[in-house]
Design a protein around this motif. Structure first.
Motif, PDB file in Angstrom:
ATOM      1  N   UNK A  70       0.821  -1.209   0.000  1.00 31.93           N
ATOM      2  CA  UNK A  70       0.000   0.000   0.000  1.00 31.93           C
ATOM      3  C   UNK A  70       0.856   1.260   0.000  1.00 31.93           C
ATOM      4  N   UNK A  71       2.134   1.137   0.329  1.00 31.54           N
ATOM      5  CA  UNK A  71       3.024   2.298   0.217  1.00 31.54           C
ATOM      6  C   UNK A  71       3.966   2.164  -0.978  1.00 31.54           C
ATOM      7  N   UNK A 235      -6.090  16.980  -7.102  1.00 32.01           N
ATOM      8  CA  UNK A 235      -7.105  17.838  -7.721  1.00 32.01           C
ATOM      9  C   UNK A 235      -7.592  17.294  -9.053  1.00 32.01           C
ATOM     10  N   UNK A 239      -7.705  11.702  -6.056  1.00 33.60           N
ATOM     11  CA  UNK A 239      -7.123  10.748  -5.099  1.00 33.60           C
ATOM     12  C   UNK A 239      -7.337   9.299  -5.509  1.00 33.60           C
ATOM     13  N   UNK A 253      -0.978  15.289   7.610  1.00 35.67           N
ATOM     14  CA  UNK A 253      -2.263  15.938   7.841  1.00 35.67           C
ATOM     15  C   UNK A 253      -3.236  15.030   8.562  1.00 35.67           C
ATOM     16  N   UNK A 254      -3.974  14.243   7.767  1.00 34.58           N
ATOM     17  CA  UNK A 254      -5.083  13.468   8.297  1.00 34.58           C
ATOM     18  C   UNK A 254      -4.661  12.458   9.359  1.00 34.58           C
ATOM     19  N   UNK A 258       3.568  12.072  12.197  1.00 38.88           N
ATOM     20  CA  UNK A 258       4.723  12.770  11.639  1.00 38.88           C
ATOM     21  C   UNK A 258       5.923  11.846  11.506  1.00 38.88           C
TER      22      UNK A 258
ATOM     23  N   UNK B  68      -7.193  20.816   9.927  1.00 34.17           N
ATOM     24  CA  UNK B  68      -7.741  19.596  10.505  1.00 34.17           C
ATOM     25  C   UNK B  68      -7.524  19.629  12.012  1.00 34.17           C
ATOM     26  N   UNK B  70      -6.345  17.336  13.723  1.00 33.37           N
ATOM     27  CA  UNK B  70      -5.072  16.708  14.039  1.00 33.37           C
ATOM     28  C   UNK B  70      -3.932  17.713  13.941  1.00 33.37           C
ATOM     29  N   UNK B  71      -4.038  18.586  12.940  1.00 24.69           N
ATOM     30  CA  UNK B  71      -3.008  19.610  12.748  1.00 24.69           C
ATOM     31  C   UNK B  71      -2.988  20.551  13.952  1.00 24.69           C
ATOM     32  N   UNK B  74      -1.454  18.697  17.009  1.00 21.29           N
ATOM     33  CA  UNK B  74       0.014  18.587  17.001  1.00 21.29           C
ATOM     34  C   UNK B  74       0.649  19.915  17.366  1.00 21.29           C
ATOM     35  N   UNK B  78       3.066  20.134  20.578  1.00 23.72           N
ATOM     36  CA  UNK B  78       4.472  20.493  20.380  1.00 23.72           C
ATOM     37  C   UNK B  78       4.780  21.896  20.859  1.00 23.72           C
ATOM     38  N   UNK B 172     -12.416  12.218   1.141  1.00 21.21           N
ATOM     39  CA  UNK B 172     -11.088  11.662   1.364  1.00 21.21           C
ATOM     40  C   UNK B 172     -10.740  11.855   2.835  1.00 21.21           C
ATOM     41  N   UNK B 173     -11.452  11.128   3.681  1.00 18.63           N
ATOM     42  CA  UNK B 173     -11.278  11.264   5.114  1.00 18.63           C
ATOM     43  C   UNK B 173     -11.602   9.917   5.729  1.00 18.63           C
ATOM     44  N   UNK B 174     -10.587   9.262   6.266  1.00 12.62           N
ATOM     45  CA  UNK B 174     -10.727   7.890   6.743  1.00 12.62           C
ATOM     46  C   UNK B 174     -11.893   7.766   7.720  1.00 12.62           C
ATOM     47  N   UNK B 215     -12.460  13.410  -2.307  1.00  9.90           N
ATOM     48  CA  UNK B 215     -11.996  14.773  -2.066  1.00  9.90           C
ATOM     49  C   UNK B 215     -12.563  15.316  -0.768  1.00  9.90           C
ATOM     50  N   UNK B 218     -13.240  20.035  -2.672  1.00 12.18           N
ATOM     51  CA  UNK B 218     -13.537  20.203  -4.089  1.00 12.18           C
ATOM     52  C   UNK B 218     -14.913  19.692  -4.489  1.00 12.18           C
ATOM     53  N   UNK B 345      -4.345   4.288  13.678  1.00  7.23           N
ATOM     54  CA  UNK B 345      -3.476   3.695  12.661  1.00  7.23           C
ATOM     55  C   UNK B 345      -4.212   2.651  11.846  1.00  7.23           C
ATOM     56  N   UNK B 348      -6.239   4.460   9.313  1.00  4.06           N
ATOM     57  CA  UNK B 348      -5.363   5.030   8.285  1.00  4.06           C
ATOM     58  C   UNK B 348      -4.934   3.954   7.292  1.00  4.06           C
ATOM     59  N   UNK B 349      -4.604   2.770   7.832  1.00  4.95           N
ATOM     60  CA  UNK B 349      -4.163   1.675   6.977  1.00  4.95           C
ATOM     61  C   UNK B 349      -5.274   1.225   6.038  1.00  4.95           C
ATOM     62  N   UNK B 351      -7.777   2.909   5.045  1.00  2.94           N
ATOM     63  CA  UNK B 351      -8.069   3.942   4.053  1.00  2.94           C
ATOM     64  C   UNK B 351      -7.048   3.925   2.926  1.00  2.94           C
ATOM     65  N   UNK B 352      -5.773   3.735   3.266  1.00  2.16           N
ATOM     66  CA  UNK B 352      -4.748   3.652   2.225  1.00  2.16           C
ATOM     67  C   UNK B 352      -4.976   2.437   1.335  1.00  2.16           C
TER      68      UNK B 352
END
Lengths: 294, 360
Positions: A70-71, A235, A239, A253-254, A258, B68, B70-71, B74, B78, B172-174, B215, B218, B345, B348-349, B351-352
């Motif tokens: 997947x990566x 865009x 995706x 981001x999501x 990091x 987001x 999450x942003x 962090x 931090x 596009x958001x898990x 998306x 958009x 995680x 996230x996995x 979703x990927x």
């Protein structure tokens, strides 16, 4: 008669050691603050993982995590798209650069302007304009329908991502090649013609080898941004064709991871560095092999 | 010697200049008690409200933006920035409370809290309502084009229906996309059960053949332009899209959906807690809350604010009587997202894997 070349060193500005170091100080501060420190941070994040209690410990776990389809698939897809983009940019850009550099016609200036002008417009705007051209109810499809053809699905495919990268990075291929060809001494070609070389032979024996450094810097300037892009696949590709840049972006981001994002960045950086090293090598080998000093 | 002194002076001056510029940028030249630093979503407050607050109270507002939760999280963890007021969503508030990042609000300084409706108090993410005051809320649902669907959708299954091949937009958001799939399958939208998540993943992978694109922002423009029949959408965005294109409609599916609240919070390390409370109190005042809700298009948790909005403009979409902006929430099964902790995680996995399932 003997022609002596001036040693290149004569044209250099003499800079004293002390004043030189003071003058470079702002640059050094800049580089340390905005290049070195961020790089070290990415390096640190990349080789650590966050423990459940929030502390960090050194681990290469994230490198292992990357060895997963997947990566790896997005990485391969990025490499594929960047390669296609680079090849197409050479094929399209070389003739344009050649004509622009060799022709004395006045319209070449206008063509150059037409190539450069879109770059004054914001990158995102240009991407969105492509979307409005290619969408299901976009300009091109409306035209097709009015001419009696069927609607085509252009958007959200790998093809449209490649189109986006070619469109955006083509000028970066044309400019360095044109620059090198501008400096090509006509007397070389004239001498070859006098000695009976055909135009085709002159091109392959003189012009093409002479333009190799331009092609190589063009390749670097097209391949590197296309292998790391994420905006175009987001865009225009919707995706649906995730690239390695999208993986990095989503980790920062999501997903908010990091550490893994930095690991992937390090891997991509290593690949780009290896690539640059390889083309720098061919650069020298090509030029020296043909006995041309530039 | 002389030249060295001169150059040293030059370097010194440039440092002072840079320092002065940095001070000007961060507003450090003002004493902390006169400044309120807010950290908000983009386009999530009516700018005139900020000016009005500055005029009425004499505070200066410095606003920073995040994209987001999450942003923002962090940044706070931090210690990247000093802020007085934050605008996080429910599950993030839960996480920040559990990590001791939020300060308890002194409700004596926020009398306008009384204007917030009782339904939006003591919610699951802040059960004793000590740390947060609701700002806006909304639901997730299906935005659809009435001219492009065979019948109005009532279930999440519409987003997985083959008749809408290449006519579906997903977020596009898990969290959101996996969450609604879990609900469609009859599971909890916060599930971390492996078998349930695996089932959701398979459904999403199958669905990816039908999806036109994934998306976040958009899809609004594209739905207005009639690019697709259906989109997974947030209520506030739906209100905006419908106001631009009358063919569009919004539905909360029968299986239930996600409800979210974005609330006002104060971080523990805030430099100016009194200023923060004054600002929060100001935002809860019905005329101000109405102005904001009217401008943003999301829904206000205050009945008084809704009443003020109706006097502003009765007809407009998103106004106090708009059934899309203010559905009767007692009629639907609505659930909050809860904080997943380290299970993020897994999402996230998955979703990927979904995004990568298209082999082209």
């Amino acid at each position: 008669m003997e022609l002596k070349r001036k040693p290149a060193d004569d044209t250099r500005i003499k800079v004293g050691k002390k004043s030189g170091s003071v003058m470079t100080l702002p640059l050094i501060i800049w580089l340390v603050c905005f290049v070195l420190v961020p790089l070290l941070l990415i390096g640190w994040y990349g080789i650590t993982v966050e423990n459940p209690d929030g502390s960090m410990s050194v681990s290469f776990e994230n490198f292992k995590r990357f060895a997963d389809p997947i990566y790896l698939n997005p990485l391969l897809r990025s490499a594929k798209i960047a390669t296609i983009t680079t090849v197409v940019c050479i094929a399209l850009g070389y003739p344009v650069a050649y004509i622009l550099a060799r022709s004395t016609a006045k319209w070449t200036n206008i063509v150059m302007m037409l190539i450069l002008m879109p770059m004054w417009i914001n990158f995102m705007l240009r991407i969105y304009s492509w979307a409005s051209l290619l969408e299901g109810n976009g300009i091109i499809n409306s035209l097709l329908v009015s001419l009696g053809f069927e609607k085509q699905q252009f958007m959200y495919t790998e093809g449209v991502v490649v189109l986006g990268t070619i469109y955006n990075f083509l000028p970066f291929m044309i400019m360095p090649i044109q620059n090198v060809l501008l400096k090509l001494d006509n007397s070389l070609l004239e001498a070859a013609a006098d000695l009976g070389a055909s135009p085709v032979r002159r091109f392959f024996k003189i012009t093409l080898p002479y333009s190799v450094p331009g092609i190589i810097s063009g390749v670097a300037m097209v391949f590197v941004p296309s292998v790391t892009t994420f905006v175009i696949s987001q865009r225009l590709g919707g995706n649906k064709v995730p690239l390695i840049g999208n993986i990095i972006e989503s980790q920062f981001g999501m997903a908010g991871d990091w550490n893994f994002g930095s690991t992937v960045s390090l891997i991509v950086m290593a690949i780009v560095l290896a690539f640059m090293f390889a083309i720098n090598k061919t650069d020298r080998a090509e030029v020296n092999g043909r006995g041309l000093t530039l | 010697m002389k030249t060295t002194w001169k150059s040293l002076l030059k370097v010194g001056w440039s440092f002072i200049l840079i320092a002065a510029m940095l001070f000007a940028l961060t507003g450090c030249s003002l004493p902390d008690e006169k400044v309120v630093r807010i950290y908000n979503w983009g386009d999530y407050i009516d700018e005139t409200v900020i000016n009005q607050f500055e005029e009425e109270t004499g505070y200066t507002v410095i606003d920073s933006l995040f994209e987001t939760n999450e942003q923002m999280y962090t940044d706070i963890v931090n210690g990247g920035g000093k802020y007085d007021v934050l605008f996080p969503s429910d599950y993030m508030i839960e996480r920040m409370i559990s990590e001791d990042l939020l300060a308890e609000i002194n409700f004596e300084n926020v009398p306008n809290y009384s204007y917030i409706d009782d339904e939006y108090k003591n919610l699951s993410y802040d059960p004793e309502n000590k740390y947060s005051i609701p700002y806006m809320w909304g639901t997730m649902g299906i935005l659809y084009n009435t001219t492009m669907v065979s019948e109005p959708p009532t279930s999440w299954t519409a987003l997985f229906d083959e008749q809408y091949d290449s006519s579906i937009f997903m977020l596009n958001s898990a969290r959101d996309s996996i969450g609604i799939t879990l609900m469609m399958l009859g599971y909890d939208l916060n599930s971390v059960d492996e078998a349930e998540l695996e089932e959701a993943k398979q459904a999403l992978i199958e669905q990816s053949d039908l999806v036109l694109g994934y998306m976040v922002d958009d899809y609004k423009g594209k739905m207005i332009a009639g690019e697709a029949a259906l989109a997974l959408a947030w209520q506030g965005d739906a209100v905006f899209c419908i106001s631009e294109n009358e063919d569009l409609a919004y539905v909360i599916p029968k299986e239930g959906s996600n409800i979210f609240v974005d609330a006002l919070c104060i971080p523990k390390n805030c430099p100016n807690k009194e200023g923060a409370e004054a600002f929060i109190n100001f935002l809860c005042r019905p005329d101000i809350a109405a102005k904001n809700a009217y401008y943003i298009g999301y829904s206000s948790p205050s009945t008084e604010a809704r009443e003020v909005m109706e006097t502003l403009d009765e007809e407009s979409a998103g106004s106090g009587s708009d059934p899309i902006a203010y559905p009767d929430i007692t009629q639907y099964e609505l659930y909050f997202f809860s904080s997943l902790g380290d299970k993020n995680k897994i999402y996230d996995r998955i979703w990927n894997e979904v995004l990568n399932s298209q082999q082209s």
